[in-house]
Enzyme design. Structure first.
Site, PDB file in Angstrom:
ATOM      1  N   LYS A   1     -18.020 -16.731  44.869  1.00  0.00           N
ATOM      2  CA  LYS A   1     -18.570 -16.881  46.226  1.00  0.00           C
ATOM      3  C   LYS A   1     -19.836 -16.041  46.375  1.00  0.00           C
ATOM      4  O   LYS A   1     -20.849 -16.481  46.904  1.00  0.00           O
ATOM      5  CB  LYS A   1     -17.554 -16.401  47.269  1.00  0.00           C
ATOM      6  CG  LYS A   1     -16.425 -17.372  47.554  1.00  0.00           C
ATOM      7  CD  LYS A   1     -15.584 -16.832  48.711  1.00  0.00           C
ATOM      8  CE  LYS A   1     -14.273 -17.566  48.844  1.00  0.00           C
ATOM      9  NZ  LYS A   1     -13.380 -16.998  49.838  1.00  0.00           N
TER      10      LYS A   1
ATOM     11  N   GLY B   1      -3.599 -18.436  53.382  1.00  0.00           N
ATOM     12  CA  GLY B   1      -4.181 -19.786  53.453  1.00  0.00           C
ATOM     13  C   GLY B   1      -3.300 -20.837  52.806  1.00  0.00           C
ATOM     14  O   GLY B   1      -3.038 -21.900  53.379  1.00  0.00           O
ATOM     15  N   ARG B   2      -2.796 -20.565  51.599  1.00  0.00           N
ATOM     16  CA  ARG B   2      -2.029 -21.578  50.875  1.00  0.00           C
ATOM     17  C   ARG B   2      -0.608 -21.708  51.388  1.00  0.00           C
ATOM     18  O   ARG B   2       0.167 -22.516  50.875  1.00  0.00           O
ATOM     19  CB  ARG B   2      -2.058 -21.286  49.371  1.00  0.00           C
ATOM     20  CG  ARG B   2      -1.656 -19.882  48.978  1.00  0.00           C
ATOM     21  CD  ARG B   2      -2.084 -19.591  47.549  1.00  0.00           C
ATOM     22  NE  ARG B   2      -1.798 -18.216  47.141  1.00  0.00           N
ATOM     23  CZ  ARG B   2      -2.614 -17.186  47.355  1.00  0.00           C
ATOM     24  NH1 ARG B   2      -3.743 -17.366  48.023  1.00  0.00           N
ATOM     25  NH2 ARG B   2      -2.298 -15.987  46.920  1.00  0.00           N
TER      26      ARG B   2
ATOM     27  N   GLU C   1      -3.395 -19.803  42.465  1.00  0.00           N
ATOM     28  CA  GLU C   1      -4.026 -18.755  43.274  1.00  0.00           C
ATOM     29  C   GLU C   1      -3.027 -17.620  43.494  1.00  0.00           C
ATOM     30  O   GLU C   1      -3.424 -16.470  43.681  1.00  0.00           O
ATOM     31  CB  GLU C   1      -4.512 -19.339  44.616  1.00  0.00           C
ATOM     32  CG  GLU C   1      -5.616 -18.518  45.269  1.00  0.00           C
ATOM     33  CD  GLU C   1      -6.361 -19.253  46.377  1.00  0.00           C
ATOM     34  OE1 GLU C   1      -7.472 -19.752  46.149  1.00  0.00           O
ATOM     35  OE2 GLU C   1      -5.821 -19.330  47.488  1.00  0.00           O
TER      36      GLU C   1
ATOM     37  N   HIS D   1      -0.314 -44.127  31.950  1.00  0.00           N
ATOM     38  CA  HIS D   1      -1.363 -44.924  31.299  1.00  0.00           C
ATOM     39  C   HIS D   1      -2.617 -44.091  31.077  1.00  0.00           C
ATOM     40  O   HIS D   1      -3.699 -44.642  30.878  1.00  0.00           O
ATOM     41  CB  HIS D   1      -1.655 -46.161  32.143  1.00  0.00           C
ATOM     42  CG  HIS D   1      -0.441 -47.052  32.253  1.00  0.00           C
ATOM     43  ND1 HIS D   1      -0.139 -48.006  31.313  1.00  0.00           N
ATOM     44  CD2 HIS D   1       0.566 -47.061  33.151  1.00  0.00           C
ATOM     45  CE1 HIS D   1       1.004 -48.593  31.656  1.00  0.00           C
ATOM     46  NE2 HIS D   1       1.458 -48.028  32.764  1.00  0.00           N
TER      47      HIS D   1
ATOM     48  N   GLU E   1     -18.386 -23.485  52.809  1.00  0.00           N
ATOM     49  CA  GLU E   1     -18.233 -24.944  52.733  1.00  0.00           C
ATOM     50  C   GLU E   1     -17.823 -25.519  54.091  1.00  0.00           C
ATOM     51  O   GLU E   1     -18.384 -26.502  54.576  1.00  0.00           O
ATOM     52  CB  GLU E   1     -17.148 -25.307  51.703  1.00  0.00           C
ATOM     53  CG  GLU E   1     -17.517 -25.020  50.264  1.00  0.00           C
ATOM     54  CD  GLU E   1     -17.037 -23.654  49.806  1.00  0.00           C
ATOM     55  OE1 GLU E   1     -16.951 -22.709  50.635  1.00  0.00           O
ATOM     56  OE2 GLU E   1     -16.757 -23.513  48.603  1.00  0.00           O
TER      57      GLU E   1
ATOM     58  N   LYS F   1      -9.150 -20.047  58.308  1.00  0.00           N
ATOM     59  CA  LYS F   1      -8.529 -18.781  58.701  1.00  0.00           C
ATOM     60  C   LYS F   1      -9.609 -17.751  59.050  1.00  0.00           C
ATOM     61  O   LYS F   1      -9.558 -17.104  60.083  1.00  0.00           O
ATOM     62  CB  LYS F   1      -7.639 -18.275  57.556  1.00  0.00           C
ATOM     63  CG  LYS F   1      -6.982 -16.954  57.848  1.00  0.00           C
ATOM     64  CD  LYS F   1      -6.022 -16.560  56.741  1.00  0.00           C
ATOM     65  CE  LYS F   1      -5.529 -15.142  56.951  1.00  0.00           C
ATOM     66  NZ  LYS F   1      -4.594 -14.703  55.927  1.00  0.00           N
TER      67      LYS F   1
HETATM   68  O1  F6P Z   1     -10.441 -20.025  47.882  1.00  0.00           O
HETATM   69  C1  F6P Z   1     -10.174 -18.869  48.553  1.00  0.00           C
HETATM   70  C2  F6P Z   1      -9.621 -19.093  49.926  1.00  0.00           C
HETATM   71  O2  F6P Z   1      -9.659 -17.866  50.566  1.00  0.00           O
HETATM   72  C3  F6P Z   1      -8.221 -19.685  49.953  1.00  0.00           C
HETATM   73  O3  F6P Z   1      -7.242 -18.750  49.710  1.00  0.00           O
HETATM   74  C4  F6P Z   1      -8.197 -20.267  51.312  1.00  0.00           C
HETATM   75  O4  F6P Z   1      -7.128 -21.143  51.482  1.00  0.00           O
HETATM   76  C5  F6P Z   1      -9.546 -20.926  51.364  1.00  0.00           C
HETATM   77  O5  F6P Z   1     -10.395 -20.016  50.682  1.00  0.00           O
HETATM   78  C6  F6P Z   1     -10.085 -21.252  52.716  1.00  0.00           C
HETATM   79  O6  F6P Z   1     -10.248 -20.124  53.504  1.00  0.00           O
HETATM   80  P1  F6P Z   1     -10.460 -20.226  55.058  1.00  0.00           P
HETATM   81  O7  F6P Z   1      -9.254 -20.863  55.653  1.00  0.00           O
HETATM   82  O8  F6P Z   1     -10.673 -18.836  55.532  1.00  0.00           O
HETATM   83  O9  F6P Z   1     -11.677 -21.087  55.312  1.00  0.00           O
END
Ligand code: F6P
Length: 512
Positions: A480, A234-235, A320, A351, A182, A176
């Site tokens: 972060k 995002g979620r 979250e 199990h 990452e 987003k």
């Molecule tokens: O972990 C925080 C967060 O902002 C989530 O809410 C989101 O889904 C994820 O990081 C990834 O964010 P982005 O889509 O901006 O890479």
């Protein structure tokens, strides 16, 4: 719970092919009336109307939470700040469908010809939704293989790309913000990998983002950038561009059925009254267990291997959203926050950790999911065993086994009285351990859409009653920031003297 023959009809609700059974909880009419009154007092109906209308209910970020628009039907009109957002939603969906169709049908070519593999690079909501749904709908896959890379651990991208052909692979960068460390690190590594064999690697990259400028700066051409508004959290984003990998896997028609399922749950959530409303009842049962009974966790136990990633998905959705310590206006929460969500696919969990569910000292409300029918008719005997296990577990949790029954079992072994008594204690199950079961006919795209939307609305209702903003996530910020500051210390360019003793000691050990 066991004695009342009418419990099932009194404490279950249905919608379409879904059945929610909460008869195996301590719920009674009085408690349910009280909980429904609580929902009325918290004005869940008003909050729901505000959410669907596009009001800025995410107050800390000053935006709407309008994921429901992404699955709204062809005639819907939804105004945000006085502007109808639906034409843009529909246009993006049509562009996605055209791209997915071309990629699936061979109209879109990679350097080496037809695309064989698609790698979605994203994390959190830009990974968990499409990865979970793609695995869930595996029987509907008919085109390129889809892979998901999320962890910045180089092992993840290394092991995923190994064996793939860069000349026939498309990489989707799903973010987003288009700034998540990452994702951007993994995307750069994928581009280097592709550049070794493909002269124009950028032509095989796609971006899914609200940050069009960031995607353009990264060199992805506008025709392969699929944007979405900031009001898609995002979620909650699997329904729009972030779902592109799923759409590529199952095709736009099946993806439409997935959206249609979610839209039908939206209508049900808006229209069904009181105890007939599945999201409301699921939320109230959850609140009862967490807020009144004080159970700290909730186990999600899908008896459906293809839903094995659902507990991970729900961890983000619920924790979250409702893992907050202040109310909407910043005052300390006078209650406990939402529960810890965890779980694993049945029967594997049986199990591993069910021992604790049955005999541990903590009570863990369980949520079972199970389908009447599998996708492998030739393996129907597997399915029968699977369902039997699911029902056996909720029955065992509810009924337990008394000391008297345990003694009778042990007696048959002819042990000395002392030893028999000792052993009987180990065989007692306290019972009265609550569970709900979400049963459905078959895990189709429509049903999956309904199930995910059901959970989204459940989290929403819980958040409204708790008085918190379920749509921000400030709790992820500090880690972060500190990671950004620590990275140079680990690569050795700066000293760690300013850090606390533990962190400095670990830096010294881990630095290479
Ligand atoms: O972990 C925080 C967060 O902002 C989530 O809410 C989101 O889904 C994820 O990081 C990834 O964010 P982005 O889509 O901006 O890479």
């Amino acid at each position: 719970m066991c004695e009342d023959p009418d419990r099932f009809s009194r404490f279950s609700a249905r919608f379409d092919g879904l059945l929610l059974d909460y008869a195996k909880t301590a719920m009674d009419d009085g408690i349910r009336q009280g909980l429904l009154a609580l929902a009325r007092a918290a004005d869940v109906a008003g909050a729901r109307a505000a959410m669907f209308s596009g009001a800025a209910i995410n107050t800390t970020e000053g935006r709407a939470a309008l994921h429901t628009a992404l699955r709204a039907g062809p005639t819907a009109q939804i105004l945000v700040d006085g502007r109808d957002v639906m034409p843009e939603v529909r246009e993006t969906r049509a562009r996605m469908a055209a791209f997915a169709t071309a990629l699936r049908g061979g109209g879109f070519h990679a350097a080496g010809g037809r695309v064989t593999d698609v790698v979605n690079i994203g994390i959190g909501g830009s990974d968990l939704g499409p990865a979970m749904a793609t695995a869930a709908l595996a029987p509907y896959h008919d085109r390129p293989r889809c892979h998901f890379v999320s962890n910045v651990d180089g092992a993840h991208i290394h092991d995923t790309l190994q064996g793939l052909d860069p000349k026939t692979t498309v990489v989707i960068v799903a973010s987003k913000t288009f700034t998540t460390a990452e994702t951007m690190t993994n995307a750069a590594t994928a581009r280097d990998w592709m550049a070794r064999e493909v002269s124009e690697p950028g032509a095989q990259f796609v971006a899914l983002s609200s940050n069009g400028a960031g995607a353009a700066e990264w060199g992805i051409a506008p025709e392969r950038v699929f944007g979405f508004a900031d009001w898609v959290g995002g979620r909650y984003s699997v329904w729009g561009p972030i779902g592109l990998s799923l759409m590529i896997a199952i095709g736009p028609d099946q993806f439409d059925l997935f959206l249609g399922g979610a839209a039908s749950m939206d209508t049900h959530f808006r229209e069904a009254e009181g105890q007939d409303n599945l999201p409301v009842m699921l939320a109230l049962v959850g609140l009862w267990h967490r807020q009144v009974c004080g159970y700290p966790t909730r186990a999600v136990l899908p008896y459906e291997q293809r839903l094995a990633q659902l507990p991970d998905y729900l961890q983000q959705l619920e924790m979250e959203s409702n893992g907050k310590r202040v109310t909407r206006d910043g005052a300390p929460l006078s209650r406990v926050s939402g529960p810890i969500v965890w779980g694993a696919a049945g029967t594997n969990g049986q199990h591993a950790f069910y021992q604790l569910l049955h005999q541990g000292t903590d009570i863990v409300p369980c949520e079972f999911l199970v389908a009447a029918e599998g996708h492998e008719p030739e393996l129907a005997h597997h399915h029968a065993l699977l369902v039997a296990n699911c029902l056996a577990q909720s029955e065992a949790l509810m009924k337990g086994r008394s000391m008297q029954e345990a003694r009778a079992i042990v007696a048959a072994r002819g042990l000395a009285p002392d030893a028999a008594e000792r052993e009987a204690h180990h065989r007692v199950f306290p019972g009265n351990r609550p569970s709900v079961t979400l049963a459905f006919d078959k895990l189709t795209p429509r049903r999956l859409g309904q199930i995910i939307a059901l959970y989204e609305h459940r989290v929403f209702v819980e958040g409204v009653i708790l008085g918190i903003n379920s749509f921000d996530q400030w709790g992820v910020e500090l880690g972060k920031e500190l990671a950004t500051a620590l990275e140079p210390l680990l690569s050795g360019s700066e000293g760690a003297e300013d850090k606390d003793a533990s962190t400095a000691g670990l830096v010294a050990f881990l630095r290479r």
